[in-house]
Design a protein around this motif. Structure first.
Motif, mmCIF file in Angstrom:
data_model
loop_
_atom_site.group_PDB
_atom_site.id
_atom_site.type_symbol
_atom_site.label_atom_id
_atom_site.label_comp_id
_atom_site.label_asym_id
_atom_site.label_seq_id
_atom_site.Cartn_x
_atom_site.Cartn_y
_atom_site.Cartn_z
ATOM 1 N N THR A 127 40.737 0.282 -27.628
ATOM 2 C CA THR A 127 39.882 1.274 -26.984
ATOM 3 C C THR A 127 38.662 0.547 -26.435
ATOM 4 O OG1 THR A 127 38.364 1.827 -28.783
ATOM 5 C CG2 THR A 127 40.549 2.869 -28.839
ATOM 6 N N LYS A 128 37.875 1.222 -25.608
ATOM 7 C CA LYS A 128 36.651 0.642 -25.061
ATOM 8 C C LYS A 128 35.425 1.035 -25.869
ATOM 9 C CE LYS A 128 38.606 0.300 -20.434
ATOM 10 N NZ LYS A 128 38.468 0.578 -18.994
ATOM 11 N N MET A 129 35.662 1.497 -27.069
ATOM 12 C CA MET A 129 34.580 1.922 -27.944
ATOM 13 C C MET A 129 33.672 0.741 -28.299
ATOM 14 S SD MET A 129 35.048 3.713 -31.679
ATOM 15 C CE MET A 129 36.038 2.341 -32.247
ATOM 16 N N GLN A 130 32.357 0.981 -28.245
ATOM 17 C CA GLN A 130 31.388 -0.065 -28.614
ATOM 18 C C GLN A 130 31.233 -0.083 -30.126
ATOM 19 O OE1 GLN A 130 27.558 -0.186 -26.463
ATOM 20 N NE2 GLN A 130 26.580 -0.448 -28.465
ATOM 21 N N CYS A 131 31.365 -1.272 -30.736
ATOM 22 C CA CYS A 131 31.276 -1.391 -32.197
ATOM 23 C C CYS A 131 29.992 -2.057 -32.673
ATOM 24 C CB CYS A 131 32.490 -2.137 -32.739
ATOM 25 S SG CYS A 131 34.048 -1.262 -32.495
ATOM 26 N N LEU A 132 29.298 -2.778 -31.809
ATOM 27 C CA LEU A 132 28.008 -3.364 -32.170
ATOM 28 C C LEU A 132 26.889 -2.350 -31.938
ATOM 29 C CD1 LEU A 132 28.280 -6.975 -30.681
ATOM 30 C CD2 LEU A 132 27.812 -6.430 -33.082
ATOM 31 N N PRO A 133 25.756 -2.502 -32.616
ATOM 32 C CA PRO A 133 24.599 -1.650 -32.320
ATOM 33 C C PRO A 133 24.181 -1.814 -30.851
ATOM 34 C CG PRO A 133 24.252 -2.877 -34.356
ATOM 35 C CD PRO A 133 25.488 -3.443 -33.725
ATOM 36 N N ASP A 134 23.478 -0.837 -30.318
ATOM 37 C CA ASP A 134 23.096 -0.866 -28.903
ATOM 38 C C ASP A 134 22.311 -2.122 -28.533
ATOM 39 O OD1 ASP A 134 24.348 1.518 -28.394
ATOM 40 O OD2 ASP A 134 22.537 2.748 -28.636
ATOM 41 N N SER A 135 21.425 -2.578 -29.442
ATOM 42 C CA SER A 135 20.587 -3.741 -29.115
ATOM 43 C C SER A 135 21.391 -5.033 -29.027
ATOM 44 C CB SER A 135 19.483 -3.901 -30.168
ATOM 45 O OG SER A 135 20.050 -4.201 -31.432
ATOM 46 N N PRO A 168 20.971 0.551 -37.629
ATOM 47 C CA PRO A 168 21.848 1.479 -38.352
ATOM 48 C C PRO A 168 23.259 1.434 -37.773
ATOM 49 C CG PRO A 168 20.437 2.679 -36.823
ATOM 50 C CD PRO A 168 19.958 1.250 -36.812
ATOM 51 N N VAL A 169 24.235 1.753 -38.601
ATOM 52 C CA VAL A 169 25.612 1.807 -38.125
ATOM 53 C C VAL A 169 25.743 2.954 -37.138
ATOM 54 C CG1 VAL A 169 28.012 2.165 -38.815
ATOM 55 C CG2 VAL A 169 26.479 0.848 -40.292
ATOM 56 N N PRO A 170 26.297 2.737 -35.934
ATOM 57 C CA PRO A 170 26.483 3.822 -34.968
ATOM 58 C C PRO A 170 27.245 4.986 -35.606
ATOM 59 C CG PRO A 170 26.927 1.703 -33.936
ATOM 60 C CD PRO A 170 26.756 1.441 -35.394
#
Length: 434
Positions: A394-402, A361-363
């Motif tokens: 920014t240091k925001m994560q854009c990929l899913p956690d996996s 799912p999209v974060p």
């Protein structure tokens, strides 16, 4: 019985070889000590497929085999022969077999026979009621049923070279079956010109010679002279092997693509013109250039895609023959551009992950929240707007956690991509810093 080899028959028909010694070309198969010659001379032939370009002697060789092995020769066409006709021929062949008469069934252009027609041959090939000789210009691996193909030996017939064609033409000039009884003036140089023009096709060569002689200058004593002017008129268009729907279509587009990839503009322009000369739609070529611009040049020179798209538009506006120069410009540009397949590899790796991994799912922080309910469900919570920062990062994560930290795009350092790679490494280093 009608004599199709009489004096009024076409030259190519009158000169059709009847023995292996008269046969020109294919020395790798029928030369002294070669496998096919041995099978023929030892009368141990089995079903086979002749695969080669037009005019190299596939039908002639099948006829020679039938004559040498004293077999009944039956020629069959995919156009005129349905299942009913095939079965009728096979029943007659089976009766002949019981009488000790062998039947060679020659299926010209066997790639045009549909699956049901090819299947109809199979039991009779297996029983030995017939020896099947199929001729095809297409790759038999793709065009012939695997069950039938497995029971046939495939022989590859090669394009005739200029020496082969010249030998054939010289025989046509001297033989009583050809112009041996005609007082004819034609030079060896002119014969070699015809041989070069024929592009390895014996039928084209003989037809051109016949046209030149029939249109030659006739003197008062009946002597015919073939002038260079007449010969030029008979060769106003060279027939290059190119089948827009067959294997050669894919062979030549592959040659164009690989020549550009290897930064060889001369070869690339040659293969492009081969396609145009064969009647290929210039828009098809232009579409392949658009694909190439991203697959093989990519970020190393982003202008490549613009050039390719512009070439497509030019082909659409102008059409042939004027758009050839637009295609040539794009082909040369793409050939000389720095090469990178990093974009293409990124697509492949990403597609593999999407196919093999769960659909994540999209974060929440990347989702829009246009409604009150979505905001209450934390849609968009934690999103960081890059333009609000001094670094525009920014240091925001854009990929899913996996997939966190997964890299698809890896610049290879060619052309403009060297700078892009340095920029990407700076970004990653900053994002991974504490």
């Amino acid at each position: 019985m009608f004599d199709d080899r009489g004096k009024n028959a076409p030259l190519a028909t009158r000169l059709r070889p009847e023995t292996l010694d008269e046969y020109v070309g294919q020395k790798h198969l029928v030369g002294e000590g070669r496998i096919l010659r041995g099978l023929i001379e030892n009368d141990s032939i089995s079903s086979m497929i002749f695969w080669g370009p037009p005019g190299v002697g596939k039908t002639t060789l099948a006829r020679i085999i039938a004559k040498h092995t004293k077999s009944d020769f039956v020629e069959f066409s995919a156009v005129t022969g349905g299942i009913k006709e095939i079965k009728a021929v096979m029943q007659e062949a089976e009766q002949n077999r019981r009488l000790g008469i062998r039947t060679i069934l020659f299926a010209d252009e066997i790639h045009r026979f549909n699956k049901a027609q090819q299947d109809a041959f199979l039991p009779y090939v297996e029983k030995g009621s017939i020896i099947l000789i199929g001729a095809t210009t297409e790759n038999p691996s793709f065009e012939i049923n695997s069950a039938l193909l497995s029971r046939c030996k495939v022989f590859i017939l090669k394009e005739l070279n200029e020496d082969d064609i010249t030998e054939l033409l010289e025989r046509a000039v001297k033989s009583p079956k050809g112009f041996g009884d005609t007082e004819l003036s034609i030079s060896t140089g002119q014969l070699r010109t015809i041989a070069a023009f024929s592009n390895g096709d014996a039928r084209t060569a003989l037809n051109t010679l016949e046209m030149a002689v029939l249109n030659g200058t006739v003197a008062g004593d009946g002597k015919i002279t073939v002038t260079d002017d007449i010969l030029s008129q008979c060769m106003n268009r060279r027939s290059l092997l190119y089948d827009k729907t067959g294997e050669e279509h894919y062979n030549i587009i592959s040659a164009l693509h690989k020549s550009m990839r290897n930064s060889d503009p001369d070869a690339a322009v040659y293969w492009m013109y081969r396609m145009l000369d064969g009647g290929e739609d210039p828009l098809y070529i232009a579409r392949r250039l658009v694909r190439f611009a991203s697959e093989d040049v990519g970020m190393a020179d982003s202008n490549a895609l613009r050039v390719a798209v512009a070439a497509y538009q030019a082909c659409h506006f102008l059409g042939m023959p004027e758009c050839d120069v637009n295609l040539a410009q794009a082909v040369i540009y793409l050939s000389m551009a720095p090469k990178s397949n990093s974009v293409y590899k990124a697509c492949l790796e990403c597609a593999a992950d999407i196919k093999s991994k769960p659909a994540e799912p999209v974060p929440l922080h990347l989702r829009n929240a246009p409604t009150k309910l979505m905001k209450e469900l934390d849609y968009g919570k934690g999103y960081e707007y890059a333009h609000s920062t001094a670094e525009k990062l920014t240091k925001m994560q854009c990929l899913p956690d996996s997939l966190a930290g997964r890299r698809y795009y890896r610049p290879n350092g060619q052309g403009r991509e060297k700078q892009i790679g340095e920029r990407l490494e700076q970004i990653l280093k900053w994002k991974n810093s504490d």
